[in-house]
Design a protein around this motif. Structure first.
Motif, PDB file in Angstrom:
ATOM      1  N   ILE A 139     -11.077  -7.277  -5.192  1.00 41.77           N
ATOM      2  CA  ILE A 139     -12.517  -7.442  -4.967  1.00 41.77           C
ATOM      3  C   ILE A 139     -12.843  -7.274  -3.491  1.00 41.77           C
ATOM      4  CG2 ILE A 139     -14.401  -9.115  -4.974  1.00 41.77           C
ATOM      5  CD1 ILE A 139     -13.295 -10.216  -7.587  1.00 41.77           C
ATOM      6  N   THR A 140     -12.061  -7.940  -2.637  1.00 39.56           N
ATOM      7  CA  THR A 140     -12.300  -7.851  -1.195  1.00 39.56           C
ATOM      8  C   THR A 140     -12.190  -6.417  -0.708  1.00 39.56           C
ATOM      9  OG1 THR A 140     -11.473 -10.098  -0.817  1.00 39.56           O
ATOM     10  CG2 THR A 140     -11.502  -8.614   1.072  1.00 39.56           C
ATOM     11  N   HIS A 141     -11.084  -5.760  -1.069  1.00 36.77           N
ATOM     12  CA  HIS A 141     -10.872  -4.390  -0.608  1.00 36.77           C
ATOM     13  C   HIS A 141     -11.914  -3.443  -1.193  1.00 36.77           C
ATOM     14  CE1 HIS A 141      -8.527  -1.056   1.014  1.00 36.77           C
ATOM     15  NE2 HIS A 141      -8.686  -0.439  -0.148  1.00 36.77           N
ATOM     16  N   GLY A 142     -12.257  -3.657  -2.459  1.00 39.96           N
ATOM     17  CA  GLY A 142     -13.244  -2.793  -3.099  1.00 39.96           C
ATOM     18  C   GLY A 142     -14.613  -2.889  -2.449  1.00 39.96           C
ATOM     19  N   MET A 143     -15.014  -4.101  -2.066  1.00 36.84           N
ATOM     20  CA  MET A 143     -16.325  -4.284  -1.434  1.00 36.84           C
ATOM     21  C   MET A 143     -16.362  -3.649  -0.052  1.00 36.84           C
ATOM     22  SD  MET A 143     -17.333  -8.168  -2.602  1.00 36.84           S
ATOM     23  CE  MET A 143     -18.941  -8.099  -1.794  1.00 36.84           C
ATOM     24  N   VAL A 144     -15.280  -3.825   0.716  1.00 38.75           N
ATOM     25  CA  VAL A 144     -15.225  -3.209   2.047  1.00 38.75           C
ATOM     26  C   VAL A 144     -15.216  -1.691   1.914  1.00 38.75           C
ATOM     27  CG1 VAL A 144     -13.854  -2.959   4.156  1.00 38.75           C
ATOM     28  CG2 VAL A 144     -14.052  -5.192   3.066  1.00 38.75           C
ATOM     29  N   ARG A 145     -14.522  -1.195   0.908  1.00 39.77           N
ATOM     30  CA  ARG A 145     -14.446   0.262   0.694  1.00 39.77           C
ATOM     31  C   ARG A 145     -15.809   0.830   0.277  1.00 39.77           C
ATOM     32  NH1 ARG A 145     -11.824   3.673  -3.777  1.00 39.77           N
ATOM     33  NH2 ARG A 145     -11.014   5.493  -2.693  1.00 39.77           N
ATOM     34  N   LYS A 146     -16.566   0.063  -0.501  1.00 38.52           N
ATOM     35  CA  LYS A 146     -17.853   0.547  -1.002  1.00 38.52           C
ATOM     36  C   LYS A 146     -18.940   0.470   0.064  1.00 38.52           C
ATOM     37  CE  LYS A 146     -21.174  -0.106  -4.766  1.00 38.52           C
ATOM     38  NZ  LYS A 146     -21.180   1.325  -5.122  1.00 38.52           N
ATOM     39  N   TRP A 147     -18.959  -0.626   0.846  1.00 36.50           N
ATOM     40  CA  TRP A 147     -20.080  -0.865   1.759  1.00 36.50           C
ATOM     41  C   TRP A 147     -19.702  -0.861   3.241  1.00 36.50           C
ATOM     42  CZ3 TRP A 147     -20.508  -4.715  -2.503  1.00 36.50           C
ATOM     43  CH2 TRP A 147     -21.411  -4.286  -3.475  1.00 36.50           C
ATOM     44  N   GLY A 148     -18.439  -0.609   3.528  1.00 39.04           N
ATOM     45  CA  GLY A 148     -18.032  -0.598   4.921  1.00 39.04           C
ATOM     46  C   GLY A 148     -17.331   0.680   5.339  1.00 39.04           C
ATOM     47  N   LEU A 149     -16.117   0.863   4.834  1.00 40.81           N
ATOM     48  CA  LEU A 149     -15.284   2.015   5.185  1.00 40.81           C
ATOM     49  C   LEU A 149     -14.986   2.805   3.920  1.00 40.81           C
ATOM     50  CD1 LEU A 149     -12.823   0.119   7.575  1.00 40.81           C
ATOM     51  CD2 LEU A 149     -14.658   1.663   8.270  1.00 40.81           C
ATOM     52  N   SER A 150     -15.784   3.810   3.657  1.00 37.48           N
ATOM     53  CA  SER A 150     -15.656   4.563   2.416  1.00 37.48           C
ATOM     54  C   SER A 150     -14.371   5.378   2.349  1.00 37.48           C
ATOM     55  CB  SER A 150     -16.860   5.494   2.246  1.00 37.48           C
ATOM     56  OG  SER A 150     -16.960   6.401   3.334  1.00 37.48           O
ATOM     57  N   ASN A 151     -13.730   5.616   3.491  1.00 41.37           N
ATOM     58  CA  ASN A 151     -12.505   6.416   3.497  1.00 41.37           C
ATOM     59  C   ASN A 151     -11.237   5.575   3.381  1.00 41.37           C
ATOM     60  OD1 ASN A 151     -13.071   5.367   6.042  1.00 41.37           O
ATOM     61  ND2 ASN A 151     -11.988   6.990   7.121  1.00 41.37           N
ATOM     62  N   LEU A 152     -11.389   4.287   3.041  1.00 43.23           N
ATOM     63  CA  LEU A 152     -10.211   3.453   2.800  1.00 43.23           C
ATOM     64  C   LEU A 152      -9.463   3.951   1.569  1.00 43.23           C
ATOM     65  CD1 LEU A 152     -11.407  -0.253   3.299  1.00 43.23           C
ATOM     66  CD2 LEU A 152      -9.700   0.949   4.644  1.00 43.23           C
ATOM     67  N   PRO A 153      -8.137   3.925   1.584  1.00 43.28           N
ATOM     68  CA  PRO A 153      -7.395   4.292   0.376  1.00 43.28           C
ATOM     69  C   PRO A 153      -7.550   3.219  -0.692  1.00 43.28           C
ATOM     70  CG  PRO A 153      -5.885   3.443   2.029  1.00 43.28           C
ATOM     71  CD  PRO A 153      -7.236   3.548   2.697  1.00 43.28           C
TER      72      PRO A 153
END
Length: 309
Positions: A139-153
């Motif tokens: 959940i944490t990683h998914g939220m950061v990936r969606k609304w923060g750093l879209s290029n996160l693996p």
């Protein structure tokens, strides 16, 4: 041939250090012939025998092991920051002392670095952990990936390898209240990722408490995303629109001779709703203001107690 520096933050890892030392030395044989190694381990304010175990590792390999002791616990990201100035390798890898991330992957990461990539990641496809731990991490990683750093693996990562050029950039930044893996992505270097399964911890007990997880989550959003601030603005507009509609309904009802929307209960419900929104909004803004204050104070991210190199 090249030199690789392996940085490891340590916190209550007295049981892990002897195993770590043996595994890392054995892992050197998986690299091409001629590669030299440097290990920089940081005792991040441990209260057990972690430092004593690090001294034993240093005594066994004084030509390749450097150990740093911080005066107190500053967090894993700041522990990594403290090690970077002592890293003299052509590339640098970060791995945890509990060895949940298999050291054998570092050789594969090194080969990608040889092919020109300045940043190489090992992204988790699964974790040998409890359902709750995996759910919170996803959940944490998914939220950061969606609304923060879209290029996160996808899946997140901790184990990483980067070029000395990247190290120099990070050292000069002196970033505060951040999360080191996400900072690497924010820099914008092209990277390649290697999938793997994060292994179950065999020795010791994790000190990555719920409080620390929440701090990492908040730091990640505040450092890399403006979404919370934008959300306040959107909710404010929606609440304002709702209030305007309610006023129009009340006025029309009064003009038409109907019963206006009144009453203590409805009034209190609206007041409590608006007040809670204001408090949440102030709390989110406060997180940004606090981090701006921390940065303006110019306090160091860490304080070194002693170094053996």
């Amino acid at each position: 041939m090249s030199k690789i520096t392996i940085i490891t933050p340590c916190y209550f890892n007295e049981l892990n250090i002897p195993v770590y030392a043996q595994r890392m030395i054995e892992n050197e044989s998986t690299f091409p012939e001629g590669v030299t190694f440097e290990y920089v381990l940081v005792d991040d304010g441990s209260k057990d025998n972690t430092w004593a175990e690090l001294e034993k590792f240093h005594a066994s390999y004084p030509h390749k092991v450097k150990i740093i002791k911080l005066v107190r616990n500053f967090g894993s990201t700041n522990a990594v920051y403290s090690a970077l100035p002592y890293a003299t390798g052509d590339c640098i890898a970060i791995i945890s002392a509990d060895l949940q991330d298999p050291p054998a992957i570092i050789a594969k990461m090194y080969s990608h670095w040889q092919n020109g990539y300045k940043l190489v990641l090992a992204n988790r496809t699964n974790r040998e952990e409890s359902f709750v731990q995996k759910l919170m991490a996803n959940i944490t990683h998914g939220m950061v990936r969606k609304w923060g750093l879209s290029n996160l693996p996808a899946g997140g990562f901790d184990l990483n390898l980067f070029d000395k050029e990247v190290r120099d950039v990070i050292v000069t930044m002196d970033d505060k209240n951040s999360f080191f893996p996400y900072l690497l992505i924010w820099l914008g270097y092209e990277y390649v990722s290697i999938p793997y399964v994060r292994q179950k911890r065999e020795l010791g007990k994790s000190t990555y408490t719920l409080t620390k997880k929440i701090k990492v989550f908040v730091d990640s959003f505040v450092a890399f995303s403006f979404f919370p601030i934008r959300l306040i603005s959107v909710l404010g507009l929606l609440l304002g629109s709702f209030s305007l509609i309610l006023i129009v309904v009340v006025v029309i009802s009064k003009i038409m001779g109907g019963v206006p929307i009144t009453g203590w209960s409805s009034m209190m419900a609206v007041i409590l709703f608006v007040s809670s929104f204001q408090m949440i909004g102030l709390g989110i803004i406060g997180e940004y203001v606090w981090r701006g204050l921390e940065s303006s104070r110019k306090r160091p991210n860490y304080i070194v107690d002693k170094v053996k190199q």
